[in-house]
Design an enzyme around this catalytic site. Structure first.
Site, PDB file in Angstrom:
ATOM      1  N   LYS A  73     -25.939  61.926  99.018  1.00  0.00           N
ATOM      2  CA  LYS A  73     -26.495  63.283  99.044  1.00  0.00           C
ATOM      3  C   LYS A  73     -25.483  64.257  99.673  1.00  0.00           C
ATOM      4  O   LYS A  73     -24.760  63.889 100.606  1.00  0.00           O
ATOM      5  CB  LYS A  73     -27.802  63.274  99.859  1.00  0.00           C
ATOM      6  CG  LYS A  73     -28.613  64.558  99.752  1.00  0.00           C
ATOM      7  CD  LYS A  73     -29.953  64.394 100.503  1.00  0.00           C
ATOM      8  CE  LYS A  73     -30.782  65.665 100.476  1.00  0.00           C
ATOM      9  NZ  LYS A  73     -32.067  65.519 101.205  1.00  0.00           N
ATOM     10  N   SER A 148     -36.080  67.159  98.788  1.00  0.00           N
ATOM     11  CA  SER A 148     -34.783  67.749  98.543  1.00  0.00           C
ATOM     12  C   SER A 148     -33.727  66.776  98.016  1.00  0.00           C
ATOM     13  O   SER A 148     -32.688  67.219  97.527  1.00  0.00           O
ATOM     14  CB  SER A 148     -34.268  68.396  99.829  1.00  0.00           C
ATOM     15  OG  SER A 148     -34.021  67.414 100.819  1.00  0.00           O
ATOM     16  N   SER A 172     -38.395  64.088 101.801  1.00  0.00           N
ATOM     17  CA  SER A 172     -37.319  64.430 100.869  1.00  0.00           C
ATOM     18  C   SER A 172     -36.670  63.246 100.168  1.00  0.00           C
ATOM     19  O   SER A 172     -35.917  63.432  99.215  1.00  0.00           O
ATOM     20  CB  SER A 172     -36.235  65.246 101.587  1.00  0.00           C
ATOM     21  OG  SER A 172     -36.663  66.581 101.715  1.00  0.00           O
TER      22      SER A 172
END
Lengths: 460, 491
Positions: A73, A148, A172
């Site tokens: 990420k 996210s 997330s």
């Protein structure tokens, strides 16, 4: 093929790490329409792969993830690679060192293939707020992937990489995992080091994994667990044995079901979850209905506390030392310029909320702190009566692109976030053609029970 | 709004000081960067102290240890559990956008500092002591601001005194005493000119009815004198305003060296949005850690920690134990290594008053001259003892002893060996002294003549010449005798 099998093939040289990475890069290219990546430097990936192949050629142990290409990420540091957290405010910032979590994967033989797109600065639940574009959902075109950790989920779901690192503050990792039909797991807060991870709401932030299977997530969590000299909150604890747990069945386990979740969830999602619970029952688990009347307070409580921590953690983004360069007369004008052009609307909204709350701390934040302590204790008490709790990961189905839900998709995931207990989201099929996930919550430091249950859910 | 106009003398100053002291640690409070980067700007920086994304703080155990030690030296309660908070404000000297400090749960509370008032020892309350990080430094020119973040993250303790000081002079004395305790406990270097110790003052003038006055904060008091002068200035300024019936406002002012100037009004103060630092666990101290702090309080030989708590107790004990004057003890206890050195000399058989004189008069001057600490020189207790013995036995003169002191403080060495090799022994032989005297008089006939004509002051010049000619090896009394004899008109 499981990660273990894949690594064994690379180790035995029946497949090269280079070929795995090259294939992953080709898939990445083919899936570019998903807008799931934040950065990718093919040469850097292939250099890592070649080194692993040489190691295997010398009959040296290349690690339990030998040759496995992984996505990281974009808020997790990989030395020399962009770490813009999908925000214009950090454009151009390159990480000075690799985050502990990414390092541990690399050290286990994984190839850090690319950066995964995300909601800007880990604030968001749809994957639509990013300088790298809105991420698509490979399993449900026309729907958002969740966020996210949108890119991490989409890349695993699309089969580009078998494993991705994500971060989870209020859901997330688990929420996008559920909406993309993959496994998403976070351990106890403090189980995995956060060093090198751009903080969003530190007391909630956890590094987690997204994968195709529970066993793969278990292996990755085993590798990621442990203390870190750079993160004082990463605990010195016995390392968990998870891979075995994932396939050891649920015979004799006690499962809790929160009755208040029913009223908050879509009927179809609730039914799918109940079917899973019944399946676990048929495999020898017993079910106990539990009551947490304050469940609906979890989300507002999380929102208040996370916003207050977010304004603190994002205060370092001032356009002075890294990222977007501030321009303007004097410090405060330059600061305002950098932040108003650097942050997207979702982040700004969160910062405004956080600032308002922080200025009225005694009336608004302190009660939430007390509420968090209460919810934590209440959850611990419930978890004391069962081995784990099973509930829908999200109350509803994946949102169509453009559809608004007011951010309520985190209503169930924040419960584990507030208490810091392990939680794994497992795909439990489709409803109306859309992926649905159910999550397991277990006691602090008892990732084992969560993985046992998750493994059984997957095999239903 | 007009207030009654009482006599100027009826306003009572109420003063409290807040002191920031830099801890003597090698590295910063939350990262391994050096605290002694010197003059090169931005030399000791890392992602942690520059607030990079993903960088996390790690607490420096040495700083905790020193904060505990400072707390012990001030007789404070050491809290088994304390915590760090983020104090937010946007300014380029603070890279993270917040300063890490101990707001809600400081490491130490409730201590005291004693000041002497006449024959009485008066305790002053020290409210709290907490750990926090320093900020960077900014330099402004017309178009730019230049930042140096070497100091960002350097460990500080903030010490807050209760507002129970009643005059600028008392405030200065309080600060001097605090300075001495911190330096003696080897917690802080204490060099105010280098910013190692910084002081802010709160002052209000209390009306005769005893109700609280309006509080003014004065910042930037970077010397003892500045504390006194700035507070005197404020007493006068505030008294004048009150006497003329003005309504005071709470404000923050800065000391320019001559007067105070307004920085901001208190109602313009920023909201710091304190947040418990989620990246650091609570700071939990166990008995072992506190015990270590107790045991490492500098071994001022005749002292224990109770003595360190009150400077005047120390003075009294030392004065009594060694028969020293107040001034001598003050010099000897100024720093732990000097105190240790004194103790070692006395233990090795030195006479306390003689050793004290060496240290107070000769050693201290040389240390100051070279800006070094005693521990950094090769000087050892036996050097002082042998020099004193040489004087007592008449084998060397004082002038030579000082030259040897110069030498051993730079290079160390064996004194008897030095005396023998460099031929430094005192000249006792009267004929040799006489010969040297004659030589000096022959070289300076005009001085001799002037003296004989009644210019008495020329005697001193001739003494000096004789000292040079003999390389200081003739005792002054012998020189005087010899010179007097030689200058007597020949019969």
């Amino acid at each position: 093929m499981s990660l273990t099998e894949l690594a064994a093939q690379v180790q035995s040289q029946s497949q090269s790490a280079r070929s795995l990475s090259e294939a992953a890069l080709a898939r990445l290219e083919a899936a570019s329409g998903l807008k799931a990546t934040a950065w990718c430097v093919p040469d850097a990936a292939l250099i890592q792969a070649d080194a692993l192949d040489r190691l295997c050629g010398m009959q040296k142990d290349a690690g339990p993830l030998a040759g496995v290409p992984v996505a990281i990420k974009a808020n997790i540091a990989v030395e020399g690679m962009p770490m813009d957290c999908a925000s214009a405010s950090l454009q151009g910032y390159k990480a000075p060192a690799t985050a502990r979590a990414a390092y541990l994967l690399q050290n286990a033989g994984a190839v850090l293939l690319c950066g995964a797109n995300m909601d800007e600065l880990a604030i968001g639940t749809t994957g639509q707020h990013s300088v790298h574009g809105a991420t698509g959902n490979p399993l449900a075109p026309g729907h958002v992937p969740g966020g996210s950790s949108s890119g991490s989920a989409a890349l695993v779901a699309a089969g580009v990489v078998p494993l991705a690192l994500g971060t989870d503050s209020g859901g997330s990792v688990r929420q996008p995992a559920a909406w993309c039909g993959v496994v998403g797991a976070v351990g106890t807060w403090g189980r995995v080091s956060r060093s090198g991870v751009m903080a969003h709401a530190s007391s909630f932030d956890r590094v987690g994994v997204l994968s195709q299977s529970v066993a793969d997530a278990a292996l990755a969590m085993e590798i990621l667990s442990g203390p870190d000299s750079q993160d004082a909150s990463a605990a010195e604890r016995d390392l968990p044995v998870l891979l075995k747990a994932a396939s050891s069945g649920v015979e004799g386990m006690k499962i809790g079901v929160l009755k208040q979740a029913q009223a908050m969830a879509d009927a179809s999602v609730w039914e799918a979850t109940q079917a899973t619970v019944e399946g676990l029952q048929s495999q020898g688990a017993t079910v106990k209905v539990l009551s947490l009347p304050e469940l609906e307070l979890a989300l507002p409580c999380y929102r208040v506390l996370a916003a207050v921590e977010a304004i603190s953690n994002l205060a370092r983004i001032d356009g002075m030392r890294f990222g977007l360069k501030a321009q303007g007369e004097g410090f405060h004008q330059a600061l305002a310029q950098a932040r108003s052009t650097g942050f997207g609307p979702g982040v700004k909204e969160r910062l405004l909320l956080g600032s308002y709350l922080a200025e009225h701390s005694a009336d608004l934040v302190e009660p939430s702190r007390r509420l968090r302590a209460f919810l934590k204790l209440a959850l611990f008490q419930l978890l004391g009566q069962v081995d784990a709790i099973v509930m829908p990961t999200t109350p509803g189905l994946p949102l169509a692109v453009g559809q608004q839900d007011g951010g309520t998709s985190d209503a169930f995931t924040v419960l584990s976030s507030l208490a810091g207990v392990p939680s794994i989201s497992v795909p439990i099929g489709r409803v109306q053609g859309l992926p649905v996930g159910a999550q397991v919550l277990s006691r602090l430091w008892d990732e084992r029970s969560a993985f046992r249950l998750a493994g059984a859910m997957e095999s239903l | 709004m007009t207030q009654p106009n009482p006599q100027p003398t009826s306003w009572k100053p109420v003063i409290g000081l807040e002191v920031h002291a830099q801890l003597n640690t090698r590295s910063k409070l939350f990262c391994p960067c050096s605290t002694s980067a010197g003059d090169t700007a931005n030399k000791a920086l890392c992602p942690v102290c520059m607030g990079h994304p993903g960088a996390m703080p790690r607490l420096n155990a040495e700083a905790v240890h020193l904060a505990m030690r400072a707390g012990l030296a001030l007789g404070m309660r050491i809290h088994a559990r304390s915590r760090f908070d983020r104090k937010h404000y946007f300014y380029p000297d603070t890279p993270k956008g917040y300063q890490l400090t101990q707001h809600a749960w400081p490491i130490c509370t409730s201590g005291q500092l004693h000041l002497r008032k006449g024959e009485e020892l008066v305790p002053f309350v020290v409210e709290r002591l907490h750990l926090e990080e320093d900020s960077g430094r900014l330099q402004h020119d017309e178009d730019h601001a230049l930042g140096d973040w070497n100091r960002a993250g350097v460990p500080l303790i903030e010490i807050v005194g209760a507002p129970d000081l009643s005059s600028p002079e008392e405030a200065e004395a309080w600060l001097r005493m605090l300075h001495r305790v911190l330096v003696a406990a080897d917690v802080c270097g204490g060099a105010m000119e280098k910013g190692e110790l910084r002081c802010d003052a709160n002052i209000s003038l209390q009306p005769p009815d005893g109700s609280p006055g309006v509080r003014v904060e004065v910042k930037n008091l970077n010397s003892f004198r500045a504390v006194r002068k700035a507070l005197q200035h404020e007493v006068e300024r505030l008294g004048g305003l009150l006497d003329s019936g003005e309504h005071l406002v709470s404000e923050t002012r800065t000391w320019t060296g001559e007067k105070t100037e307004r920085l901001r009004l208190k109602d313009q103060a920023v909201e710091y949005r304190f947040l418990p630092e989620p990246d650091l666990p609570d700071l939990v101290l166990n008995d072992g850690m506190v015990g270590q702090a107790v045991n490492t309080l500098p071994g001022l030989p005749p002292l224990d920690i109770h003595l360190l708590r009150s400077d005047d107790d120390t003075l009294a004990k030392w004065m009594k134990a060694f028969g020293l004057t107040r001034e001598q003890v003050a010099v000897l206890t100024r720093s732990p290594d000097v105190a240790n050195f004194f103790g070692q000399c006395v233990e090795a058989g030195g006479k306390p008053d003689q050793v004290a004189q060496w240290i107070q008069r000769d050693v201290t001057a040389r240390l100051n001259e070279r800006s070094v600490a005693l521990a950094e020189t090769p000087l050892r207790p036996n050097h002082i003892l042998e020099l004193q013995a040489g004087l007592d036995e008449g084998t060397i003169t004082r002038a030579v002893a000082l030259r040897i002191l110069d030498w051993v403080m730079l290079r160390g060495g064996d004194i008897q060996g030095l005396v023998a090799i460099q031929d430094l022994g005192r000249i006792h032989d009267a004929s040799r002294i006489q010969a040297l005297t004659e030589q000096v008089l022959t070289e300076h006939p005009e001085q001799r003549a002037a003296y004989l004509e009644g210019h008495q002051e020329r005697f001193g010049f001739l003494m000096g010449e004789l000292r040079s000619a003999s390389k200081g090896r003739i005792d002054p009394s012998d020189m005087k005798t010899a010179l007097t004899q030689a200058l007597e008109p020949k019969a």
